[in-house]
Design a protein around this motif. Structure first.
Motif: not given
Length: 331
Positions: A1-12
């Motif tokens: 599936x398609x998914x956004x993740x918060x990977x770091x500061x101001x980094x999705x």
């Protein structure tokens, strides 16, 4: 599936082949039809990831509405195909599917669009925040973002005799009048202007979450009045208060937290009941809709906010994002 993740500061980051979660005991898998951006938590996590410990612990993308896709063992309240909204999921709603505990899932009426239904995640907060409002109370709500407007509406439904709305933004105060405010006050955030709103309120609700707004609420209420912490102190996590004033006035205080599942279930039941009425003015709260691929654009729009900077420090903005309340992300 398609998914956004918060990977770091101001980094999705968008992933195209993320695994679909499998519901365990008392868990529900929801096919996400909309996820609204939280004006405080999501934005604070995005901007302060790695700078504030709690910003790596909360769920980025937690205001969800959709269809039940599958249920785990023991689930009895909802079934596959049912329309639902979710309060505090186990996985992000910036995805095609999200996982949640059954106790966090509420029924969404057919007549409520998913984009508006996702906003109902705020309602249990407003239910808890206004639980001390009594029939005939004079109530001030400082901050007229989505959660402040929801609290204003709940205070009206609980029988407040007079509702005063306070905000930096005249456009938001126009929305306050639509949702039941008897008086509106535009302020610049200074202590003098906040105190000029008045005094002797029975209840003052801080729906911003800064040291300045909390201490202003202390001044606004009468002797033995109630101060409510509704705005989340994600940015200024340590707040100084004058305890002598609190003691002299004999103030009461509570937050909008849901420490127990029993409290969560009770507020969710109220939210379900109110969702079946026209009393919440959800269309007024929803101002923008973006596709999932455009989540970065939505975050950029929402980030034009003074609330994302510590109280008293210079900021490039003097108020909230222009003519923006709730932004829905649609997979």
């Amino acid at each position: 599936m398609r998914r956004y993740e918060l990977a770091g500061r101001r980094d999705i980051r968008l992933t195209g082949d993320a695994p679909v979660p499998e519901p365990g005991p008392l868990e529900v898998l929801v096919r996400v039809r909309a996820c609204t951006v939280c004006n405080r938590s999501d934005l604070a996590y995005y901007h302060y990831y790695g700078l504030r410990e709690h910003c790596a612990q909360g769920c980025f993308g937690h205001e969800i509405a959709g269809l039940v896709e599958a249920v785990g063992p023991g689930v009895t309240r909802v079934a596959p195909g049912q329309r639902v909204f979710v309060r505090t999921p186990l996985s992000t709603g910036y995805a095609e599917f999200a996982l949640a505990r059954e106790v966090s899932v509420g029924a969404l009426p057919e007549e409520v669009p998913f984009e508006q239904g996702a906003i109902l995640q705020l309602l249990p907060l407003a239910v808890h925040a206004t639980r001390g409002v009594r029939l005939g109370d004079r109530v001030a709500v400082v901050g007229q973002g989505p959660v402040g407007l929801m609290a204003l509406r709940m205070a009206a439904l609980r029988g407040a005799s007079h509702l005063t709305a306070v905000d930096l933004d005249p456009w938001r105060l126009e929305r306050s009048a639509l949702l039941g405010a008897d008086a509106t006050h535009r302020v610049d955030g200074s202590r003098e202007q906040l105190l000029g709103v008045g005094a002797q309120f029975d209840v003052a609700i801080d729906a911003v979450g800064t040291p300045g707004t909390l201490n202003a609420c202390v001044e606004l209420v009468r002797q033995n009045g109630l101060v409510v912490l509704l705005g989340t102190h994600h940015i200024d996590t340590h707040v100084t208060v004058d305890l002598v004033t609190w003691e002299r006035k004999g103030l009461r205080v509570h937050s909008s937290a849901e420490p127990l599942d029993t409290a969560r279930a009770e507020a969710l039941a109220v939210a379900e009941r109110l969702a079946r009425t026209r009393e919440l003015y959800l269309p007024v709260l929803l101002t923008h809709t973006y596709a999932l691929d455009d989540l970065p654009k939505a975050m950029e729009q929402m980030s034009a906010s003074r609330a994302l900077y510590p109280d008293g420090e210079p900021a490039p903005y003097d108020g909230p994002p222009r003519e923006t309340l709730k932004v829905a992300i649609v997979p």
